[in-house]
Design a protein around this motif. Structure first.
Motif, mmCIF file in Angstrom:
data_model
loop_
_atom_site.group_PDB
_atom_site.id
_atom_site.type_symbol
_atom_site.label_atom_id
_atom_site.label_comp_id
_atom_site.label_asym_id
_atom_site.label_seq_id
_atom_site.Cartn_x
_atom_site.Cartn_y
_atom_site.Cartn_z
ATOM 1 N N ILE B 163 0.840 -1.210 0.000
ATOM 2 C CA ILE B 163 0.000 0.000 0.000
ATOM 3 C C ILE B 163 0.867 1.250 0.000
ATOM 4 C CG2 ILE B 163 -1.744 1.302 1.292
ATOM 5 C CD1 ILE B 163 -2.721 -1.339 2.409
ATOM 6 N N GLY B 164 1.958 1.200 0.761
ATOM 7 C CA GLY B 164 2.817 2.375 0.861
ATOM 8 C C GLY B 164 3.644 2.607 -0.389
ATOM 9 N N ALA B 165 3.759 1.570 -1.229
ATOM 10 C CA ALA B 165 4.669 1.680 -2.366
ATOM 11 C C ALA B 165 3.937 1.802 -3.697
ATOM 12 C CB ALA B 165 5.591 0.467 -2.398
ATOM 13 N N THR B 166 2.616 1.494 -3.692
ATOM 14 C CA THR B 166 1.905 1.453 -4.967
ATOM 15 C C THR B 166 1.634 2.848 -5.515
ATOM 16 O OG1 THR B 166 0.807 -0.510 -4.152
ATOM 17 C CG2 THR B 166 -0.122 0.512 -6.127
ATOM 18 N N LEU B 167 1.845 3.002 -6.812
ATOM 19 C CA LEU B 167 1.446 4.234 -7.495
ATOM 20 C C LEU B 167 0.367 3.854 -8.502
ATOM 21 C CD1 LEU B 167 4.833 5.977 -8.425
ATOM 22 C CD2 LEU B 167 3.294 6.520 -6.541
ATOM 23 N N ILE B 168 -0.701 4.637 -8.579
ATOM 24 C CA ILE B 168 -1.694 4.431 -9.627
ATOM 25 C C ILE B 168 -1.675 5.668 -10.502
ATOM 26 C CG2 ILE B 168 -4.135 4.127 -10.138
ATOM 27 C CD1 ILE B 168 -4.347 2.636 -7.470
ATOM 28 N N ALA B 169 -1.302 5.485 -11.763
ATOM 29 C CA ALA B 169 -1.157 6.610 -12.695
ATOM 30 C C ALA B 169 -0.276 7.695 -12.084
ATOM 31 C CB ALA B 169 -2.526 7.183 -13.074
ATOM 32 N N GLY B 170 0.772 7.289 -11.433
ATOM 33 C CA GLY B 170 1.726 8.242 -10.874
ATOM 34 C C GLY B 170 1.324 8.819 -9.537
ATOM 35 N N VAL B 171 0.096 8.455 -9.055
ATOM 36 C CA VAL B 171 -0.356 8.987 -7.780
ATOM 37 C C VAL B 171 -0.254 7.893 -6.714
ATOM 38 C CG1 VAL B 171 -2.282 10.046 -6.543
ATOM 39 C CG2 VAL B 171 -1.967 10.485 -8.984
ATOM 40 N N PRO B 172 0.391 8.192 -5.596
ATOM 41 C CA PRO B 172 0.516 7.170 -4.544
ATOM 42 C C PRO B 172 -0.859 6.732 -4.050
ATOM 43 C CG PRO B 172 1.895 9.088 -4.066
ATOM 44 C CD PRO B 172 1.055 9.441 -5.234
ATOM 45 N N LEU B 173 -0.998 5.429 -3.759
ATOM 46 C CA LEU B 173 -2.267 4.887 -3.291
ATOM 47 C C LEU B 173 -2.715 5.589 -2.011
ATOM 48 C CD1 LEU B 173 -4.489 2.845 -3.684
ATOM 49 C CD2 LEU B 173 -3.133 1.169 -2.429
ATOM 50 N N SER B 174 -1.744 5.911 -1.130
ATOM 51 C CA SER B 174 -2.140 6.539 0.130
ATOM 52 C C SER B 174 -2.783 7.906 -0.108
ATOM 53 C CB SER B 174 -0.917 6.674 1.053
ATOM 54 O OG SER B 174 0.056 7.489 0.457
ATOM 55 N N THR B 175 -2.303 8.622 -1.144
ATOM 56 C CA THR B 175 -2.913 9.917 -1.473
ATOM 57 C C THR B 175 -4.334 9.726 -1.980
ATOM 58 O OG1 THR B 175 -0.731 10.675 -2.105
ATOM 59 C CG2 THR B 175 -2.587 12.056 -2.737
ATOM 60 N N ILE B 176 -4.522 8.652 -2.779
ATOM 61 C CA ILE B 176 -5.871 8.396 -3.307
ATOM 62 C C ILE B 176 -6.829 8.092 -2.156
ATOM 63 C CG2 ILE B 176 -7.240 6.812 -4.710
ATOM 64 C CD1 ILE B 176 -4.823 6.623 -6.581
ATOM 65 N N ILE B 177 -6.370 7.269 -1.206
ATOM 66 C CA ILE B 177 -7.226 6.961 -0.052
ATOM 67 C C ILE B 177 -7.537 8.249 0.715
ATOM 68 C CG2 ILE B 177 -7.426 5.647 2.092
ATOM 69 C CD1 ILE B 177 -5.488 3.614 0.952
ATOM 70 N N MET B 178 -6.518 9.093 0.855
ATOM 71 C CA MET B 178 -6.721 10.342 1.594
ATOM 72 C C MET B 178 -7.755 11.214 0.894
ATOM 73 S SD MET B 178 -5.900 13.788 1.737
ATOM 74 C CE MET B 178 -4.403 14.172 0.824
ATOM 75 N N LEU B 179 -7.645 11.326 -0.438
ATOM 76 C CA LEU B 179 -8.597 12.169 -1.162
ATOM 77 C C LEU B 179 -10.011 11.585 -1.081
ATOM 78 C CD1 LEU B 179 -6.447 13.226 -4.243
ATOM 79 C CD2 LEU B 179 -7.105 14.613 -2.270
ATOM 80 N N ALA B 180 -10.093 10.244 -1.091
ATOM 81 C CA ALA B 180 -11.414 9.617 -0.945
ATOM 82 C C ALA B 180 -12.007 9.972 0.411
ATOM 83 C CB ALA B 180 -11.290 8.100 -1.105
ATOM 84 N N CYS B 181 -11.170 9.930 1.458
ATOM 85 C CA CYS B 181 -11.648 10.305 2.797
ATOM 86 C C CYS B 181 -12.093 11.762 2.810
ATOM 87 C CB CYS B 181 -10.552 10.114 3.843
ATOM 88 S SG CYS B 181 -10.218 8.397 4.195
ATOM 89 N N ALA B 182 -11.343 12.628 2.091
ATOM 90 C CA ALA B 182 -11.707 14.049 2.041
ATOM 91 C C ALA B 182 -13.072 14.198 1.384
ATOM 92 C CB ALA B 182 -10.651 14.833 1.269
ATOM 93 N N ALA B 183 -13.299 13.456 0.299
ATOM 94 C CA ALA B 183 -14.584 13.543 -0.396
ATOM 95 C C ALA B 183 -15.714 13.094 0.530
ATOM 96 C CB ALA B 183 -14.561 12.695 -1.658
ATOM 97 N N LEU B 184 -15.478 11.993 1.259
ATOM 98 C CA LEU B 184 -16.502 11.512 2.187
ATOM 99 C C LEU B 184 -16.779 12.537 3.279
ATOM 100 C CD1 LEU B 184 -15.586 7.729 2.624
ATOM 101 C CD2 LEU B 184 -17.554 8.728 1.441
#
Lengths: 381, 338
Positions: B163-184
């Motif tokens: 989880i700490g190392a994965t990038l999706i389209a250049g964006v770290p997975l942890s950032t994506i989870i964080m943005l999802a939490c922000a949206a919620l």
């Protein structure tokens, strides 16, 4: 310092105020006197007073009158801002009228009468200060009944308010009117006695409980307790319905524009923050938020404090409309003309207890005598 | 006097505070790109952007939670210790191998939420201000962490470290989870009853109470959510560092940094006003500044000086705007507005 303060207080005509007392322990009227004394001690040539009587009962107002007269006799100019027309005519020699941030005119007081002054303030003729009672009004069922109710602030309260009726609550500052209303509403719940709302026994334990039962409270402190100042008109107007009857929020939101139009709210939009509205318009938002929950008993505490003559008339019209729709209103007010002009019956409080009931045909002197506990008044009532 | 709500078209609006935050962010990005490029180093590389986004994610979680708490009129100083606690508990449970991942995450989040609920109950039930309540709770936890754990504790299996190392389209997975939490969280604030009540209670608790709002519920929920988000931050730090650490939260300075990011994002420290979107902007500004200053190898004093100045200037700007916010009734040469 104490001696100098005593001299200062004597010089404005209040020799019996103890200079050693903390200001917190003084009544609102006495606090105001201290403020005036402060201005005098600074050798002020001009003293501005902004609604100095807003929080005062009538006998305290006469004390203020004496002070104002003492000050003018010493050559101090007073700029006196007030909604109470009687005071303006009693005290002032020159009257300036402002409307919507502009100066309408400045006149010697002798050239104006109340009617003319109101016309200048409102911009149109007001036929009467109070709207007429509906002709066919007959009070309905008992909507609110108290029997020997009391808590730490009020005691042994027994009263009835019927559907379609306005009952006035008069009394001096500190007589317990506000405390009684907040006890009924559940904000400071009764600890003894019984209470019935619409025939059902119920003693609200919290405001939420009170609202559920069909009670509404329009507080005297609009800014501190009535409205969330940083929220918008719409958020405030829907605040109660959303908190207590969430299922009715959507319907209330649909009705909101027409409710506000009926109240003639002047605002830039539903999303304007209420802190930027005038006192009268803020009060209309307060009314709107309670109209949205369709209460059966409306408790009003100084419903027209600090709002202009035009907006006052608007509030009175809403009260008449509510009663003709079968709502019961219990209104506390320091303005005796308002109490006598709007109420079907007047209850008088003193020291946390009800001391009598008067018809609206009673004179202001009758009410005052009862409220102040003058001798023989109770027998007369 | 006849103009009535809804009857007039919406006027030209002043920029919202959130818009200002993002304009500042854009300016900071441009300035950073110029400075970094001038120093002969690349700024807009995939690697560097991922570094900025990673920097954002951890502070982001904490700041989102802090936003909820501050809007409700409280404050949470216990977040750094919750971050550490979550990393310790997660690492402890996961030490048994991949089978421990799910229980580890659940245990860490449950304990975090529990700490938050305790914070909220102290604030509402005992009427202790959030500043003091969470300072006390934070001290208690830090005492427990300091005496029970020396150095690192437990370990995270490789399956979790992904989880700490994965990038999706250049964006770290942890950032994506964080943005999802922000949206919620934004959804919670603007679309739910609880959200409205958070604003109402934070704006004025006595007004909310007299409106029939249960004033304690929103505050307790906000504290529980805040601590849970801090717990999530701790778990993502665990995924990155692979061992639990009792000091990882306090090293990050997440208590004051999160409050600074929230305030930078335009949320009123007094409560009742604010947005998650603004907070994300505030977090991004800090992340970009930090990144640029480490790329340029700015000395640590200057680094803190710049951070501090940004916070003070931003809040001064908001204070000035709130004075200016009252719309004027008269403008020269124009008819009076109502």
């Amino acid at each position: 310092m104490l001696r100098e303060t005593r001299e200062l207080l004597s010089s404005i005509g209040v020799p019996d105020l103890d200079p050693a007392l903390p200001v917190r322990q003084l009544s609102v009227a006495e606090q105001q006197i201290v403020e005036i004394a402060k201005a005098v001690s600074l050798d002020a040539k001009v003293i501005s007073m902004d609604e100095p009587t807003a929080a005062l009962a009538d006998h305290e107002v006469s004390l203020l009158y004496r002070i104002v007269e003492a000050l003018t006799a010493r050559g101090i100019a007073i700029l006196y801002v007030s909604h109470r027309l009687r005071e303006v005519f009693d005290l002032c020699s020159t009257i300036t009228v402002l409307k919507d941030g502009r100066q309408v005119g400045t006149y010697p007081a002798a050239e104006l009468d109340e009617r003319g002054l109101v016309r200048l303030m409102v911009g149109r003729e007001l036929s009467a200060f109070f709207p007429d009672r509906a002709a066919d009004a007959a009070p309905g069922e008992v909507a609110l009944a108290l029997e020997g109710a009391g808590n730490g602030f009020v005691d042994d309260i027994s009263l009835e308010v019927r559907a379609g009726e306005i009952v006035g609550l008069a009394g001096l500052q500190g007589a317990g009117r506000t405390e009684l209303l907040s006890a009924i509403f559940g904000a400071d719940p009764f600890t003894r006695g019984s209470m019935r709302v619409g025939g059902e026994a119920l003693r609200p334990r919290s405001p939420r409980h009170g609202v559920r039962a069909g009670l509404a409270l329009i507080t005297e402190d609009r800014k501190g307790q009535g409205l969330s100042l940083s929220l918008t008109v719409a958020q405030n107007a829907l605040g109660v319905v959303r908190a207590v009857f969430p299922g009715r929020t959507a319907a209330a939101r649909t009705e909101l524009p027409s409710t506000l139009e009926e109240l003639a709210l002047v605002a830039r939009g539903l999303d304007q923050e209420v802190q930027f509205l005038s006192g009268g318009n803020q009060q209309k938002v307060v009314l709107a938020r309670w109209l949205a929950v369709a209460p059966r008993v409306v408790l009003m505490d100084e419903p027209t404090r600090g709002i202009d003559v035009g907006a006052k008339y608007g509030v009175y019209e809403v009260m008449r409309r509510l009663t003709s729709a079968g709502v019961a209103i219990l209104m506390a007010s320091s303005e005796l003309p308002e109490v006598l002009g709007m109420s079907d019956r007047v209850l008088v409080m003193r020291d946390g207890r009800l001391v009598g009931a008067l018809p609206p045909s009673a004179s202001e002197e009758d009410v005052l005598a009862l409220a102040a506990g003058a001798e023989g008044a109770e027998a007369a009532a | 006097m006849s103009a009535v709500v809804g009857a007039r078209p919406v006027r030209r609006r002043r920029l919202s505070t959130t818009a200002i935050v993002f304009i500042v962010l854009a300016a900071v990005l441009v300035l950073s790109a110029v400075l970094v490029t001038a120093a002969g180093k690349p700024f807009f590389t995939a690697g560097n952007l991922a570094a900025v986004l990673t920097l954002m994610s951890i502070l982001g979680f904490v700041a989102i939670g802090q936003t909820l708490v501050i809007i409700a009129g409280s404050l949470d100083l216990s977040v750094p210790y919750v971050v550490s606690t979550a990393s310790i508990i997660g690492a402890g449970v996961m030490a048994q191998g991949p089978a421990g991942i799910v229980p580890g995450v659940l245990a860490a989040l449950a304990v975090s939420a529990g700490i938050g609920a305790v914070n909220g109950l102290i604030v509402t039930g005992l009427r202790v201000h959030g500043f003091i309540a969470t300072l006390g709770v934070g001290l208690i936890i830090s005492g427990w962490l300091g005496t029970s754990f020396q150095g690192s504790f437990g370990s995270a299996p490789p399956e979790f470290r992904v989880i700490g190392a994965t990038l999706i389209a250049g964006v770290p997975l942890s950032t994506i989870i964080m943005l999802a939490c922000a949206a919620l969280a934004a959804l919670l604030l603007h679309r739910t009853r609880l959200g409205h009540h958070l604003y109402a209670v934070g704006g004025s608790a006595s007004v909310a109470r007299l409106s029939g709002v249960r004033t304690k519920v929103p505050v307790v929920v906000a504290h529980a959510l805040c601590s849970m988000l801090a717990g999530l931050a701790g778990l993502l730090l665990l995924a990155r560092t692979s061992v639990g650490s009792p000091t990882i939260g306090s090293q990050g300075g997440y208590d004051l940094m999160s409050i600074a990011a929230v305030v930078l994002g335009g949320t009123l420290l007094a409560g009742g006003v604010g947005s998650v979107l603004g907070t994300i902007g505030g977090v991004a500004i800090f992340a970009v500044l930090d990144n640029v200053m480490s790329v340029l190898e700015v000395n640590p004093f200057l680094k803190d000086f710049i951070r501090g100045s940004v916070i003070v200037l931003a809040v001064a700007l908001y204070a000035w705007r709130s004075v200016q916010r009252r719309p004027p009734r008269f403008r020269p040469g124009k008819e009076a507005a109502p």
